[in-house]
Design an enzyme around this catalytic site. Structure first.
Site, PDB file in Angstrom:
ATOM      1  N   SER A 277       0.857  -1.180   0.000  1.00 51.81           N
ATOM      2  CA  SER A 277       0.000   0.000   0.000  1.00 51.81           C
ATOM      3  C   SER A 277       0.896   1.235   0.000  1.00 51.81           C
ATOM      4  O   SER A 277       2.081   1.146   0.377  1.00 51.81           O
ATOM      5  CB  SER A 277      -0.844  -0.002   1.287  1.00 51.81           C
TER       6      SER A 277
ATOM      7  N   TYR B  56      -2.335  -1.164  10.373  1.00 51.29           N
ATOM      8  CA  TYR B  56      -2.264  -1.302   8.911  1.00 51.29           C
ATOM      9  C   TYR B  56      -0.930  -0.766   8.384  1.00 51.29           C
ATOM     10  O   TYR B  56      -0.248  -1.416   7.591  1.00 51.29           O
ATOM     11  CB  TYR B  56      -3.445  -0.541   8.296  1.00 51.29           C
TER      12      TYR B  56
HETATM   13  P1  NAD Z   1     -11.479  -6.098  -0.026  1.00 54.81           P
HETATM   14  O1  NAD Z   1     -12.077  -5.999   1.323  1.00 54.81           O
HETATM   15  O2  NAD Z   1     -12.326  -5.877  -1.227  1.00 54.81           O
HETATM   16  O3  NAD Z   1     -10.743  -7.470  -0.210  1.00 54.81           O
HETATM   17  C1  NAD Z   1     -10.012  -8.069   0.817  1.00 54.81           C
HETATM   18  C2  NAD Z   1      -9.969  -9.536   0.534  1.00 54.81           C
HETATM   19  O4  NAD Z   1      -9.296 -10.188   1.612  1.00 54.81           O
HETATM   20  C3  NAD Z   1     -11.376 -10.151   0.467  1.00 54.81           C
HETATM   21  O5  NAD Z   1     -11.402 -11.105  -0.577  1.00 54.81           O
HETATM   22  C4  NAD Z   1     -11.533 -10.804   1.821  1.00 54.81           C
HETATM   23  O6  NAD Z   1     -12.405 -11.905   1.785  1.00 54.81           O
HETATM   24  C5  NAD Z   1     -10.101 -11.246   2.045  1.00 54.81           C
HETATM   25  N1  NAD Z   1      -9.819 -11.570   3.436  1.00 54.81           N
HETATM   26  C6  NAD Z   1     -10.052 -10.812   4.543  1.00 54.81           C
HETATM   27  N2  NAD Z   1      -9.711 -11.506   5.640  1.00 54.81           N
HETATM   28  C7  NAD Z   1      -9.268 -12.705   5.228  1.00 54.81           C
HETATM   29  C8  NAD Z   1      -8.806 -13.860   5.896  1.00 54.81           C
HETATM   30  N3  NAD Z   1      -8.749 -13.922   7.226  1.00 54.81           N
HETATM   31  N4  NAD Z   1      -8.448 -14.928   5.155  1.00 54.81           N
HETATM   32  C9  NAD Z   1      -8.547 -14.902   3.799  1.00 54.81           C
HETATM   33  N5  NAD Z   1      -8.973 -13.837   3.116  1.00 54.81           N
HETATM   34  C10 NAD Z   1      -9.339 -12.759   3.829  1.00 54.81           C
HETATM   35  O7  NAD Z   1     -10.242  -5.079  -0.021  1.00 54.81           O
HETATM   36  P2  NAD Z   1      -9.244  -4.581  -1.160  1.00 54.81           P
HETATM   37  O8  NAD Z   1      -9.309  -3.114  -1.147  1.00 54.81           O
HETATM   38  O9  NAD Z   1      -9.462  -5.313  -2.418  1.00 54.81           O
HETATM   39  O10 NAD Z   1      -7.857  -4.983  -0.496  1.00 54.81           O
HETATM   40  C11 NAD Z   1      -7.020  -5.975  -1.008  1.00 54.81           C
HETATM   41  C12 NAD Z   1      -5.582  -5.668  -0.593  1.00 54.81           C
HETATM   42  O11 NAD Z   1      -5.181  -4.441  -1.183  1.00 54.81           O
HETATM   43  C13 NAD Z   1      -5.420  -5.505   0.920  1.00 54.81           C
HETATM   44  O12 NAD Z   1      -4.205  -6.090   1.330  1.00 54.81           O
HETATM   45  C14 NAD Z   1      -5.364  -4.009   1.091  1.00 54.81           C
HETATM   46  O13 NAD Z   1      -4.647  -3.637   2.224  1.00 54.81           O
HETATM   47  C15 NAD Z   1      -4.639  -3.602  -0.190  1.00 54.81           C
HETATM   48  N6  NAD Z   1      -4.829  -2.211  -0.559  1.00 54.81           N
HETATM   49  C16 NAD Z   1      -6.071  -1.730  -0.828  1.00 54.81           C
HETATM   50  C17 NAD Z   1      -6.180  -0.388  -1.180  1.00 54.81           C
HETATM   51  C18 NAD Z   1      -7.499   0.215  -1.506  1.00 54.81           C
HETATM   52  O14 NAD Z   1      -7.575   1.441  -1.609  1.00 54.81           O
HETATM   53  N7  NAD Z   1      -8.549  -0.548  -1.689  1.00 54.81           N
HETATM   54  C19 NAD Z   1      -5.058   0.439  -1.236  1.00 54.81           C
HETATM   55  C20 NAD Z   1      -3.823  -0.096  -0.946  1.00 54.81           C
HETATM   56  C21 NAD Z   1      -3.719  -1.426  -0.616  1.00 54.81           C
END
Ligand code: NAD
Length: 261
Positions: free
Chosen positions: A143, A156
């Site tokens: 991130s 985080y």
């Molecule tokens: P999201 O909530 O849409 O997806 C998260 C995924 O992780 C889901 O599929 C959920 O089921 C899964 N998950 C959660 N807990 C879990 C567990 N215990 N075991 C297995 N799977 C689990 O969120 P996202 O925004 O798609 O985030 C995905 C990644 O991208 C994360 O690591 C997040 O930190 C990172 N990220 C997101 C953003 C953003 O702006 N959305 C920015 C930077 C980084």
């Protein structure tokens, strides 16, 4: 060499960025292992949909990324069921927003486990398979918060900085193998994870939704646009392409200029 016929395991991929990455890799011909902690018919339907749309193999494997043994089991089951594991995308992640003095200790532990320690376990399980196969790509979805901090996101930010450090270490440990390890650092991508933190951030700042999106979430994203899951998927595909064979141990920001500030 294309990624056609290679198998990609993507943690936390029944939603958001993970699902977007899975779709992009499937589009390029990779077989896909989807994962989350649930085991609903809809999870398996997602795999069937990807397989049907892109003419690849795709399965869903339930594994809770907060438990080390389940992280390792995910990789081993993927190898058993698909025959190989070539690409590992450590993507599962959760968020919680609170001042550090109010931050529940069990939530801290859970964020560190899912967002950081899971990548340790899956990578440890995947590297021997990749070495034996003679090729591997580990891509950690970190991130902008792996490179900079924001208030109220102590767990985080800590976990994501840890993932960036782990990516560099794994790159050095695999430097002489045909394996690379990198971290992608997205800025804000409008996924369920971001949607879920909007109400808390509204409370924290006492502002309405539109103001929170413009002035808080995208305040540090100079492009004033969310990144998309397709753009993150495309960046993963680049890291799996021959053009990136010598790209290892680094971060790629997809953040609309956030970390240039
Ligand atoms: P999201 O909530 O849409 O997806 C998260 C995924 O992780 C889901 O599929 C959920 O089921 C899964 N998950 C959660 N807990 C879990 C567990 N215990 N075991 C297995 N799977 C689990 O969120 P996202 O925004 O798609 O985030 C995905 C990644 O991208 C994360 O690591 C997040 O930190 C990172 N990220 C997101 C953003 C953003 O702006 N959305 C920015 C930077 C980084």
């Amino acid at each position: 060499m294309s990624i056609s016929g290679k198998t990609a395991v993507i943690t936390g991929s029944n939603s958001g960025i993970g699902l977007g990455v899975a779709e992009e890799l499937a589009k390029q011909g990779a077989d896909i292992v989807l994962n989350s902690f649930s085991d609903n018919p809809e999870d398996h339907d997602l795999a069937k949909k990807i397989a049907g749309e892109h003419n690849v193999k795709a399965i869903y494997i339930k594994a809770d990324m907060s438990a080390g043994d389940e992280c390792r089991a995910l990789v081993n089951k993927a190898k058993e069921q698909m025959g190989r594991v070539d690409i590992l995308i450590n993507n599962a992640g959760i968020q919680h927003v609170a001042p550090i003095e109010d931050f529940p200790a069990e939530t801290w532990d859970r964020i560190i486990a899912i967002n950081m320690t899971s990548a340790f376990h899956t990578t440890a399980a995947a590297l021997p398979i990749m070495r034996e196969q003679g090729w591997g790509r580990v891509v950690n979805i970190a991130s902008a918060h792996g490179l900079t901090a924001s208030p109220y996101k102590s767990a985080y930010v800590t976990a994501k900085h840890g993932v960036v450090g782990m990516s560099k270490t794994v790159a050095l440990e695999t430097a002489e193998d045909p394996i690379t390890c990198n971290a992608i650092c997205p800025g804000y991508v409008l996924t369920p994870l971001v949607e879920a933190q909007i109400p808390d951030t509204m409370k924290q700042y006492g502002k309405d939704r539109e103001t929170v999106i413009r002035d808080v979430l995208l305040a540090r994203q100079p492009s004033k646009q969310f990144a998309t899951v397709e753009q993150i998927g495309g960046t993963v595909a680049y890291l799996c392409s021959p053009a990136a064979d010598q790209v290892t141990g680094t971060t790629i920001s997809v953040d609309g200029g956030w970390t240039a500030l």
